[in-house]
Design an enzyme around this catalytic site. Structure first.
Site, PDB file in Angstrom:
ATOM      1  N   GLY A   4       0.838  -1.194   0.000  1.00 52.01           N
ATOM      2  CA  GLY A   4       0.000   0.000   0.000  1.00 52.01           C
ATOM      3  C   GLY A   4       0.869   1.238   0.000  1.00 52.01           C
ATOM      4  O   GLY A   4       2.103   1.150   0.033  1.00 52.01           O
ATOM      5  N   LEU A   5       0.223   2.369  -0.006  1.00 51.86           N
ATOM      6  CA  LEU A   5       0.934   3.645  -0.024  1.00 51.86           C
ATOM      7  C   LEU A   5       1.798   3.841   1.219  1.00 51.86           C
ATOM      8  O   LEU A   5       1.526   3.246   2.267  1.00 51.86           O
ATOM      9  CB  LEU A   5      -0.075   4.806  -0.072  1.00 51.86           C
ATOM     10  CG  LEU A   5      -0.948   4.945  -1.315  1.00 51.86           C
ATOM     11  CD1 LEU A   5      -2.033   6.004  -1.075  1.00 51.86           C
ATOM     12  CD2 LEU A   5      -0.097   5.304  -2.514  1.00 51.86           C
ATOM     13  N   SER A   6       2.789   4.688   1.106  1.00 51.14           N
ATOM     14  CA  SER A   6       3.532   5.127   2.283  1.00 51.14           C
ATOM     15  C   SER A   6       2.539   5.802   3.218  1.00 51.14           C
ATOM     16  O   SER A   6       1.731   6.629   2.785  1.00 51.14           O
ATOM     17  CB  SER A   6       4.627   6.116   1.864  1.00 51.14           C
ATOM     18  OG  SER A   6       5.307   6.593   2.995  1.00 51.14           O
ATOM     19  N   SER A  39       0.089   4.227   4.714  1.00 53.42           N
ATOM     20  CA  SER A  39      -1.219   3.564   4.654  1.00 53.42           C
ATOM     21  C   SER A  39      -1.533   2.774   5.916  1.00 53.42           C
ATOM     22  O   SER A  39      -2.690   2.488   6.190  1.00 53.42           O
ATOM     23  CB  SER A  39      -1.287   2.626   3.437  1.00 53.42           C
ATOM     24  OG  SER A  39      -0.350   1.575   3.571  1.00 53.42           O
ATOM     25  N   GLY A  40      -0.483   2.386   6.659  1.00 51.41           N
ATOM     26  CA  GLY A  40      -0.694   1.609   7.868  1.00 51.41           C
ATOM     27  C   GLY A  40      -0.165   0.188   7.778  1.00 51.41           C
ATOM     28  O   GLY A  40      -0.404  -0.626   8.677  1.00 51.41           O
ATOM     29  N   LYS A  41       0.565  -0.120   6.706  1.00 51.94           N
ATOM     30  CA  LYS A  41       1.110  -1.479   6.513  1.00 51.94           C
ATOM     31  C   LYS A  41       1.930  -1.931   7.714  1.00 51.94           C
ATOM     32  O   LYS A  41       1.693  -2.999   8.269  1.00 51.94           O
ATOM     33  CB  LYS A  41       2.025  -1.528   5.283  1.00 51.94           C
ATOM     34  CG  LYS A  41       1.412  -1.192   3.979  1.00 51.94           C
ATOM     35  CD  LYS A  41       2.438  -1.171   2.862  1.00 51.94           C
ATOM     36  CE  LYS A  41       3.567  -0.180   3.062  1.00 51.94           C
ATOM     37  NZ  LYS A  41       3.204   1.212   3.170  1.00 51.94           N
ATOM     38  N   SER A  42       2.904  -1.122   8.085  1.00 49.13           N
ATOM     39  CA  SER A  42       3.804  -1.490   9.183  1.00 49.13           C
ATOM     40  C   SER A  42       3.067  -1.524  10.515  1.00 49.13           C
ATOM     41  O   SER A  42       3.334  -2.389  11.350  1.00 49.13           O
ATOM     42  CB  SER A  42       4.989  -0.531   9.255  1.00 49.13           C
ATOM     43  OG  SER A  42       5.795  -0.680   8.109  1.00 49.13           O
ATOM     44  N   SER A  58       6.093  -6.060   5.087  1.00 48.78           N
ATOM     45  CA  SER A  58       5.395  -4.792   4.793  1.00 48.78           C
ATOM     46  C   SER A  58       6.291  -3.916   3.930  1.00 48.78           C
ATOM     47  O   SER A  58       7.287  -3.386   4.392  1.00 48.78           O
ATOM     48  CB  SER A  58       4.966  -4.081   6.081  1.00 48.78           C
ATOM     49  OG  SER A  58       6.054  -3.880   6.953  1.00 48.78           O
TER      50      SER A  58
END
Length: 162
Positions: free
Chosen positions: A36-38, A40-43, A107
């Protein structure tokens, strides 16, 4: 596609099978690939999931895009070619972790479908389950979060190709 440069090498089978490793751990390895975008909440999601899994007694490890660039991939930038190599290497590492029986949480922004597909194929050809998780976040929300200040720098022209 990366070509094999090394010659005179041979795969060395070990004494312990994957099934024996997985049975000893009481779990099967797999790869959950957060993209997902920087901002976005992945990490954030991967960290929370890692914590929950460890608290449940599961063996897992989180591979984070920025963290990997401090070591294994510190020689790579952000060109399309470097991004492809970054994801190729991580796909290989994720496959190894999953083969060892680890639930592997990766991620990475990984914006190119081709690169994510390469990571998926690497894992699946190795017999690992691969689950892609797209963390859908509107650009406005990701930009408002901007935890690393990247959107601000990009809008100022300080980051090309962002």
């Amino acid at each position: 596609m990366t070509t094999q440069k090394a010659t005179n090498i041979h795969w060395h089978e070990g004494e312990v099978s994957r099934d024996e490793r997985w049975k000893a751990l009481g779990q099967k390895g797999c790869v959950l690939w957060f993209t997902g975008l920087s901002g976005s909440g992945k990490s954030t999601i991967a960290c929370a999931l890692e914590s929950a899994l460890v608290n449940l007694g599961r063996h897992c490890y989180r591979l984070d895009g920025d963290n990997i660039r401090f070591g294994l991939n510190k020689n790579l930038g952000f060109s399309a070619e470097d991004r492809a190599e970054n994801i190729r290497r991580i796909g290989e590492v994720a496959k190894l972790f999953a083969d060892a029986g680890i639930i592997t949480l990766s991620s990475f922004i990984s914006p190119y479908i081709k690169d994510r597909q390469t990571a998926r194929e690497t894992c699946e050809k190795g017999g690992m389950k691969f689950f892609e998780v797209y963390v859908e976040t509107p650009l406005e929300v990701a930009e408002a979060r901007d935890p690393k200040g990247l959107y601000k720098k990009a809008r100022a022209g300080e980051i090309k190709g962002f």
